[in-house]
Design an enzyme around this catalytic site. Structure first.
Site, short mmCIF file in Angstrom:
data_model
loop_
_atom_site.label_atom_id
_atom_site.label_comp_id
_atom_site.label_asym_id
_atom_site.label_seq_id
_atom_site.Cartn_x
_atom_site.Cartn_y
_atom_site.Cartn_z
N ASP A 280 20.09 -47.26 82.81
CA ASP A 280 19.52 -46.12 83.52
C ASP A 280 20.28 -46.02 84.85
O ASP A 280 20.93 -46.98 85.28
CB ASP A 280 18.01 -46.26 83.73
CG ASP A 280 17.36 -44.92 84.07
OD1 ASP A 280 18.09 -43.96 84.42
OD2 ASP A 280 16.12 -44.82 84.00
C1 BGC Z 1 16.04 -41.41 84.70
C2 BGC Z 1 16.69 -41.28 83.34
C3 BGC Z 1 17.76 -40.21 83.38
C4 BGC Z 1 18.76 -40.57 84.45
C5 BGC Z 1 19.91 -39.59 84.54
C6 BGC Z 1 17.07 -41.55 85.81
O1 BGC Z 1 16.47 -41.38 87.05
O2 BGC Z 1 15.16 -42.49 84.71
O3 BGC Z 1 15.73 -40.98 82.37
O4 BGC Z 1 18.35 -40.09 82.13
O5 BGC Z 1 18.11 -40.61 85.69
O6 BGC Z 1 19.51 -38.40 85.10
#
Ligand code: BGC
Length: 848
Positions: A280
C-alpha cells in the site's frame, strides 16, 4: 448460554499469535501446477527476466515516486525490452481522479445484490473503462476491511462482513476485470479493519497523536485468521488475481508488508499465490526485510519522507549480496507473469490524476523550483463510458436496494393510483452546494451520497440527484413532486410535511479513508445532518412516509424505526451515478427490490465491536481480535442478541415459496487434506546479465528529473554487514499444493438444490441464502453462510431451481494443532431461507 470454550480457545491461540514467526525463504513462482494460459505467461516472463540487467529488473519493482507519472502509481519502464511504465489506478468502484467514467455502486452496495453475475459484469465494465483510460492495473477489489467494526471508515469499499460472501464476490470482480485485459489487485492484506492509527507517521505528525510509537497491530489468532480474514483472499488467489496489496497496519506485531509469516508462509506458500505483492502507498517500512519477506513491488516508490527502501537501494542490496538475485528475479517474474496473462497492451494513461485541466505537468510531484517543465496535454477527456457500463451500473444500483419495512403496502406507489403529490426532504436528496464532485477525493458530504471518500472514491461526471430522478419518474404518472433540504430548522419543514400524499425523506451516513483527515472511521452510527430529528418531525405531520437511507454501513434506526408513520424504509450502500434513479424505480414499482443486508443492523450500539481509539502508555495500539470469528451475524447469533435487522434481511414486493430441498452428500468426506504434491522445479532459463556494477551506474549523459526514482547507484558499493534471516524457517503446509491452496479444498463434497416459486403479485428477482451449522468439537458460530443465489422470477407463478455447490473447505475448520484444515466428524445442518434468521428449509447430514 455463552459458549465459554470458544473464548478460551480464541484467547489461548491469541497468546501464540500476537507475534509473527519467521518464514523464509520466499517461495518462487512456478512451483505449483498452473493452468496452461498462466504457464505460458510465466514462461514468457522468465525469458524476459533472463534477458534483463540488474537496474532494469529493479525498475519494474519500484514505483517512480509519488505524482511522478500520470497515475496514482507508476512503475519504471524497460524500453530496451518493450516493457512500459505500468499505470496503477484506484479502484475499487471505478477510476479515481478521472472524468467521463462511470461511478459504479460501491462494494457494499454490490454485496447487497448477492449477485455473482452483476459483480462479474461490473468488474468487466470497470475493466473496459480502465482500458479506455489507459490504466493497466486496477487497485481493487477490497475484501479487507472485512467489516469487523460497524464504524470502520472503509467498509463500503469492500463487500460484506461475511467472509464467504466477500470471497465469492471478490473472485467474480477479479475475473470480470481481468477478462478485459486489466490486472486486478485484491486489497488490503490483512486485518486492515480501522483507519485509526493505520499509519505511524500520518497519525503521529499529521493528526498529532504525539505519543504514538507504532501503527496499530491487528492481533488475530490462527483460526480466526484462516476462517475469517484470509478466507476471501484465498478465493481471490484461486481466481488468479494478479496482485495482492499488503496493508498499512501491523499483523500480529509485524508490518504486513514485511511479514514473512503472512506473505511467504500463508500467501505464497500455502495459498500458492503466483502473482506479486504490492505495498500500500507508504506501507513498506524496510528494504531488505520486506524483500525477503515476500514484498515484490514498492509503491509509490519512496517512503513518505522521501527515503528509498528500494530503487537504487535494492540495486545496491543485490550487488552487495544482501538480497539474493534470485529473489529479485522472482519479484520481476511475479510482476510480469500476470500482466502477460491478462494480455496487457501498449495503452498509455490519457488522463492525469493530479489536475482536472487539459494541460498540466507530466511530473506533478516535483516542485517548480527544482525542475522547470512545460505543461503538456495530460487530460484528453476520453469518454470511457458506454451504454453497457451505464446499464450495468443502473441494474446493479437497482438490485442493491434493500426494502426493510413496508407497512400497509405503502410501496410501490404504482399500486396506489390515488397518489398525486410527493414531498421530498433531506440533504441527501439533492446535489450539495459544491456540485457532485464536492471536494478532492469526495471528502465532504453535504449532498446526496454517491461514494464514500478517500482513494476509493470516483468523480461523477453527469449526476442526477435523487430528487430529480424521482421528479422525472413521477411526472410519467402525473404525480407532482416538491421538497426541501432544510434539515435543522425543523419548524420550517412542518408545513410541507403535512401537505403531500406521501413524503420521501432521504438521509445518509458517510465515512472514508483517513486520508489527510482524522475522521475516516465514523464517530458513531447515527445518521448525519440531523437525520433522526428530520425523520421524526416529518413523520409527525403525515401518515405516509418513506425513509430512504444511503449509508456506508450499519446505522442506528432506533430513534424512528418503530414510529407508526414511518411506513416504509429502503436502504442502500453508496450506489454511484444511478443511485437516485434506482431508488425512484423502486419507489414507483418499476423494479421490485431484492437486495439483502450485507451486515447486521443492531438495536444497541454496544452490540458492535468498538474501534481502538486510544494510544496506550507504550505508544503502540493493539487491536485484539479476541472475539475470534464471531463478527457480524455470527456474533449476534452466538450471543442470542436480537438485532433490529439481521444479516441477509430484505423484503420484496412479491412473495416467494421455497420447496423441494434436495441434498446430495458424498459418501465419504475426508477428515484431513491429502499431502500436497511436491513443489515443481521453477525451471528458469539462465540469466544473460549477471548483476554488475557497470550496468548499475547511471548511463553517461543521462539527465535526472529531480524526485524521480531511478534504479541506478552512485559511488562505490561495498559489502555491508550481512542481513540474515532464518532461511530454514519455512514449513510445508498440508493446506498448500495449488493455486488457492491444496486442490482438495475446492473439491465438491455436497450439492444442494431447491425450488423457488414467485407467488406474486409482482415480477421480481429473489435472493436465497444457505447457511450451515457445524459439529462443535471446534466451536464455530451457530450458522455460517455457505451458499447464495439470486435469480429472476419475472412472471408471477414462475418456478426455478437453485443450485449450490458445497466445497470441502466450506465444511472445514482450521485446526491450530495440525496447522491445517479438517472436516469435523458429526452432524451438520443446512438452512435455506430468506435471511440469516428467516429459515424456510432445513436438513441435517452426518459426516462419518
Ligand atoms: C489506500 C489504497 C490505495 C492507495 C493508492 C492508499 O492510501 O489505502 O487502497 O490503493 O492509497 O491510492
Amino acid at each position: 448460554m455463552v459458549n465459554l470454550s470458544f473464548f478460551l480457545l480464541s484467547a489461548l491461540t491469541l497468546v501464540h499469535a500476537a507475534s509473527s514467526p519467521p518464514w523464509y525463504p520466499s517461495p518462487e513462482a512456478g512451483t505449483v501446477v498452473l493452468d496452461l494460459r498462466w504457464k505460458q505467461a510465466l514462461q514468457k516472463a522468465q525469458q524476459v527476466v533472463a534477458n534483463m540487467t540488474l537496474p532494469e529488473k529493479v525498475n519494474v519493482t519500484t514505483g517512480v515516486g509519488l505524482e511522478m507519472g500520470l497515475c496514482v502509481g507508476n512503475t519504471g519502464a524497460v524500453d530496451r525490452l518493450g516493457i512500459k511504465s505500468f499505470c496503477l489506478q484506484d479502484g475499487p468502484l471505478g477510476i479515481r481522479h478521472a472524468d467521463k467514467v462511470t461511478v459504479f455502486p460501491a462494494g457494499i452496495a454490490m454485496a447487497s445484490t448477492f449477485s455473482r453475475d452483476l459483480v462479474y459484469r461490473r468488474g468487466a465494465a470497470m475493466g473496459r473503462e480502465n482500458k479506455r483510460k489507459g490504466v493497466d492495473i486496477h487497485l481493487g477489489p477490497v475484501v479487507g476491511p472485512l467489516g469487523r467494526h460497524a464504524q470502520a471508515g472503509r467498509n463500503w469499499e469492500g463487500f460484506s462482513a461475511d467472509c464467504y460472501l466477500a470471497g465469492k464476490l471478490g473472485a467474480q470482480s477479479i475475473m470480470g476485470t481481468q477478462s478485459e485485459n486489466v490486472l486486478a489487485v485484491v486489497k488490503h492484506l490483512v486485518g486492515n479493519e480501522q483507519e485509526h492509527f493505520r499509519q505511524f507517521l500520518e497519525w503521529k505528525f499529521i493528526f498529532n497523536y504525539t505519543t504514538l510509537q507504532a501503527q496499530v497491530s491487528s492481533n488475530i489468532d490462527d483460526r480466526t485468521m484462516n476462517e475469517a480474514y484470509l478466507w476471501p483472499f484465498a478465493d481471490a488467489v484461486r481466481a488468479n488475481v494478479g496482485s495482492v496489496m499488503c496493508s498499512y497496519q501491523q499483523v500480529n506485531g509485524t508490518g504486513s508488508c514485511e511479514n514473512s509469516a503472512l506473505l511467504n508462509g500463508k500467501l505464497k506458500h500455502e495459498m500458492g499465490f503466483q502473482g506479486f505483492v504490492m505495498s500500500d502507498w507508504y506501507a513498506q517500512q524496510s528494504g531488505a526485510l520486506s524483500a525477503l519477506s515476500g514484498l515484490d513491488m514498492s509503491m509509490p516508490g519512496q517512503d513518505v519522507l522521501g527515503a528509498l527502501f528500494w530503487g537504487p537501494t535494492l540495486t545496491t542490496m543485490v550487488l552487495n549480496g544482501t538480497v539474493d538475485e534470485a529473489r529479485l528475479d522472482d519479484m520481476v517474474t511475479r510482476i510480469l507473469t500476470p500482466l502477460f496473462y491478462v494480455k496487457i497492451d501498449g495503452r498509455k494513461p490519457n488522463f492525469s490524476s493530479f489536475t482536472p485541466n487539459s494541460e498540466g505537468p507530466l511530473y506533478a510531484g516535483v516542485p517548480k523550483i527544482q525542475f522547470n517543465q512545460t505543461n503538456t496535454t495530460v487530460n484528453y477527456h476520453v469518454d470511457a463510458r458506454d451504454v453497457s457500463s451505464q446499464d450495468i451500473a443502473l441494474e446493479s444500483a437497482q438490485a442493491a436496494v434493500i426494502l426493510l419495512k413496508n407497512d400497509y403496502g405503502l410501496l410501490p406507489i404504482l399500486d396506489l393510483p390515488s397518489v398525486s403529490s410527493i414531498n421530498v426532504f433531506g440533504i441527501a436528496s439533492q446535489i450539495g452546494p459544491n456540485g457532485p464532485v464536492c471536494a478532492e477525493d469526495m471528502t465532504c458530504s453535504d449532498g446526496a451520497l454517491i461514494t464514500g471518500w478517500g482513494s476509493g472514491s470516483v468523480y461523477p461526471t453527469e449526476y442526477q440527484s435523487p430528487y430529480e430522478a424521482l421528479r422525472e419518474r413521477a411526472m410519467e404518472n402525473e404525480v407532482y413532486v416538491s421538497g426541501t433540504t432544510v434539515s435543522w430548522n425543523l419548524d420550517a419543514v412542518k408545513g410541507l410535511a403535512a401537505e403531500a400524499d406521501i413524503n420521501v425523506i432521504y438521509v445518509l451516513a458517510d465515512s472514508g479513508e483517513g486520508l489527510g483527515q482524522e475522521d475516516g472511521d465514523r464517530r458513531n452510527v447515527s445518521l448525519w445532518h440531523n437525520g433522526d430529528e428530520l425523520i421524526k418531525t416529518v413523520a409527525s405531520m403525515n401518515r405516509n412516509n418513506i425513509v430512504v437511507v444511503t449509508t456506508v454501513g450499519p446505522i442506528d434506526m432506533e430513534p424512528w424505526i418503530d414510529h407508526v408513520n414511518v411506513s416504509a424504509v429502503v436502504l442502500t450502500g453508496p450506489a454511484g451515478d444511478f443511485g437516485g434513479k434506482a431508488i425512484a424505480s423502486v419507489i414507483f414499482g418499476d423494479y421490485s427490490p431484492s437486495g439483502k443486508l450485507p451486515f447486521t443492523i443492531a438495536k444497541n450500539i454496544t452490540d458492535y465491536i468498538p474501534i481502538v481509539l486510544d494510544v496506550p502508555k507504550d505508544g503502540k495500539p493493539q487491536s485484539n481480535f479476541s472475539e475470534g470469528t464471531l463478527i457480524d451475524y455470527k456474533r449476534f447469533d452466538h450471543f442470542n442478541t436480537t438485532p433490529r435487522y439481521e444479516f441477509g434481511y430484505g423484503l420484496s414486493y412479491s412473495n416467494f415459496s421455497f420447496a423441494d430441498l434436495d441434498l446430495q452428500v458424498e459418501e465419504s468426506i475426508s477428515e484431513f487434506l491429502p499431502s500436497p504434491a511436491l513443489p515443481l522445479n521453477a525451471s528458469k532459463p539462465d540469466n544473460l546479465h549477471p548483476p554488475s556494477i557497470s550496468d548499475a551506474r547511471i548511463p553517461p549523459g543521462f539527465k535526472r528529473i529531480p524526485s524521480f526514482v531511478y534504479p541506478w547507484v552512485e559511488g562505490n558499493v561495498t559489502r555491508g554487514p550481512p542481513f540474515t534471516v532464518d532461511t530454514n524457517s519455512s514449513r510445508v503446509s498440508t493446506a498448500s499444493g495449488g493455486v488457492g491452496g491444496n486442490p482438495m479444498l475446492w473439491s465438491n463434497v455436497a450439492t444442494l438444490t431447491h425450488s423457488v416459486n414467485n407467488q406474486g403479485p409482482h415480477g421480481s428477482s429473489v435472493v436465497a441464502q444457505m447457511y450451515i451449522s457445524f459439529p462443535q468439537d471446534f466451536p464455530t458460530a451457530p450458522r455460517q453462510l455457505r451458499g447464495f443465489d439470486r435469480t429472476p422470477l419475472m412472471l408471477v407463478g414462475e418456478t426455478r431451481q437453485l443450485h449450490y455447490n458445497i466445497n470441502w473447505r466450506d465444511l472445514a475448520v482450521w485446526d491450530p494443532e495440525i496447522q491445517s484444515w479438517r472436516v469435523q466428524r458429526g452432524e451438520y445442518t443446512v438452512y435455506v431461507g430468506r435471511s440469516s434468521r428467516d429459515v424456510l428449509l432445513t436438513q441435517t447430514f452426518v459426516v462419518k
